[in-house]
Design a protein around this motif. Structure first.
Motif, short mmCIF file in Angstrom:
data_model
loop_
_atom_site.label_atom_id
_atom_site.label_comp_id
_atom_site.label_asym_id
_atom_site.label_seq_id
_atom_site.Cartn_x
_atom_site.Cartn_y
_atom_site.Cartn_z
N VAL A 133 -11.18 3.17 3.69
CA VAL A 133 -9.85 2.80 3.18
C VAL A 133 -9.41 1.43 3.70
CG1 VAL A 133 -7.40 3.45 3.20
CG2 VAL A 133 -9.14 5.21 2.89
N ALA B 63 -9.07 8.23 -0.58
CA ALA B 63 -9.15 8.46 0.87
C ALA B 63 -10.13 9.57 1.18
CB ALA B 63 -7.76 8.82 1.40
N ASP C 101 -4.60 4.02 9.11
CA ASP C 101 -5.12 3.08 8.11
C ASP C 101 -4.02 2.13 7.61
OD1 ASP C 101 -7.59 4.26 8.32
OD2 ASP C 101 -7.37 5.52 6.54
N VAL D 257 -3.26 5.09 -2.44
CA VAL D 257 -4.29 5.78 -1.66
C VAL D 257 -4.05 7.29 -1.70
CG1 VAL D 257 -5.46 5.87 0.58
CG2 VAL D 257 -4.25 3.77 -0.10
N PHE E 285 0.58 5.32 0.45
CA PHE E 285 -0.30 6.44 0.82
C PHE E 285 0.36 7.76 0.41
CE2 PHE E 285 -3.69 4.82 3.77
CZ PHE E 285 -3.36 3.47 3.69
N SER F 78 0.87 -1.18 0.00
CA SER F 78 0.00 0.00 0.00
C SER F 78 0.90 1.23 0.00
CB SER F 78 -0.92 0.01 1.22
OG SER F 78 -0.17 0.13 2.41
N VAL G 236 -7.45 3.71 -4.28
CA VAL G 236 -8.38 3.91 -3.17
C VAL G 236 -8.45 5.40 -2.88
CG1 VAL G 236 -8.86 3.43 -0.74
CG2 VAL G 236 -7.86 1.65 -2.19
N GLU H 274 -11.34 -1.50 2.09
CA GLU H 274 -10.92 -1.77 0.70
C GLU H 274 -9.59 -2.50 0.63
OE1 GLU H 274 -11.04 0.53 -2.65
OE2 GLU H 274 -13.08 1.30 -2.34
#
Ligand SMILES: [Zn+2]
Ligand SMILES: [Zn+2]
Length: 352
Positions: free
Chosen positions: A231, A224, A259, A203, A179, A177, A222, A234
């Motif tokens: 979040v 946010a 998250d 994200v 971010f 992931s 995704v 998902e």
């Protein structure tokens, strides 16, 4: 403008804004080179300084007036006496490593110059790159391939930060992931893709930025802070409820940490590059019982990160030129900041 002067972008007041005015062309010290700026670009740090937010007030404070900016590509125009015979020639194309280290502290002597105890940051602690010329210690000049256009080479700093963050641990075959889809996050997505990550989940709250993430190889987008999307839910759905192997934090948002850690599998890796405006609470039991490896990432390793980044550029595996959404004149810098404030630009490059 007389021939001894140059155009520069100044932070003259302890307040929001900037001022365009002449400055004398700087004189080099013995261990420095003079760089004729061909391209410079606006970074998140510059936006803090331009807006004069809490971070800038604390970090820069009374240290005005000075010339800011730190992302650059240009040509060597002059070489100091102690910098001669050190691999740099007049006319060489260079960019700048922005961490100016002391060379004698514990960190410098143990191979960790990027976290030097006496570090000075170009364009924060010293006069920077929003000008026609700048001086730089020769050791901080990174030689670029002459085939690399200046307007692309200036964007190497975010790529370097991304390289440092992504390769802080294994990435091949991992679910990841990421971010924060600013230029660094986008570069991180591209690197994960090229390094063989299995699934990359990007994200960000901004659709414009998520579109870039997709173009650079993200498998899942995704959005946010969208009230219709959770979040965490998902990310867990995308990883069969287990969570990702690797969490890269490049947004500086406290909710991203919450998250990201909540959706990192036990035994996973969290590499944190984002800069946070305030301290916040973190559920450390999740880190402890999850046996999570949590690492802070600062700058670029000097200079192995640069060699890695250069190799990704040479091979064409990271298309840095696609990050540059605007090319403006240096004198149009204020427009550049406005474009970024409106969320309509990714990398804004300024050419003197
Ligand atoms: Zn930067
Ligand atoms: Zn040092």
């Amino acid at each position: 403008m007389s021939s001894d002067n140059m155009l520069a972008v100044w932070k003259t007041k302890q307040a929001a804004g900037l001022e365009l005015k002449d400055a004398p062309i700087p004189k080099i010290k013995d261990d420095e080179v003079l760089i004729k700026v061909k391209a410079t670009s606006i970074c998140g740090t510059d936006r803090h300084i331009y807006l004069w937010d809490a971070w800038a007030q604390k970090r820069i404070g009374k240290n005005v007036p000075y010339i800011f900016g730190h992302e650059v590509a240009g040509e060597i125009a002059e070489i100091g006496t102690h910098a001669q015979g050190k691999g740099l020639e007049i006319g060489d194309h260079v960019s700048a490593e922005t961490h100016i280290s002391c060379g004698y502290c514990f960190q410098c002597k143990t191979g960790n110059e990027h976290i030097c105890e006496n570090v000075k940051i170009l364009g924060v602690d010293t006069n920077g790159t929003f000008a026609e010329y700048l001086t730089l210690p020769y050791r901080n000049a990174w030689k670029n391939d002459k085939s690399l256009p200046h307007w692309v080479a200036t964007a190497q700093e975010p790529l370097g930060n991304a390289v440092h963050t992504v390769f802080d641990g294994e990435i091949a075959g991992k679910t990841v992931s990421v971010f924060g889809m600013g230029p660094i996050g986008i570069c991180a997505v591209a690197l994960c893709k090229e390094a063989g990550a299995e699934k990359i989940i990007a994200v960000d709250p901004n659709d414009f930025r998520l579109k870039f993430a997709k173009d650079f190889g993200a498998d899942v987008l995704v959005k946010a802070r969208d009230t219709n999307v959770n979040v965490q839910k998902e990310i867990l759905e995308e990883t069969d409820g287990m969570g990702v192997d690797v969490f890269l934090e490049i947004s500086g948002s406290a909710s991203a940490i919450t998250d990201g850690i909540a959706t990192l599998r036990a035994g996973g890796r969290a590499s944190i590059l984002g800069v946070f405006s305030n301290p916040f609470l973190l559920d450390m039991n999740k880190v402890v019982f999850g046996n999570i490896r949590l690492t802070g990432i600062n700058g670029r390793r000097m200079f192995d990160t640069w060699y890695k980044a250069a190799s990704f550029l040479r091979s064409g595996k990271v298309k840095l030129e696609k990050l540059v959404t605007h090319r403006l004149k240096l004198s149009e810098i204020e427009r550049g900041f406005e474009i970024l404030e409106r969320g309509e630009g990714m990398k804004v490059v300024l050419e003197p």
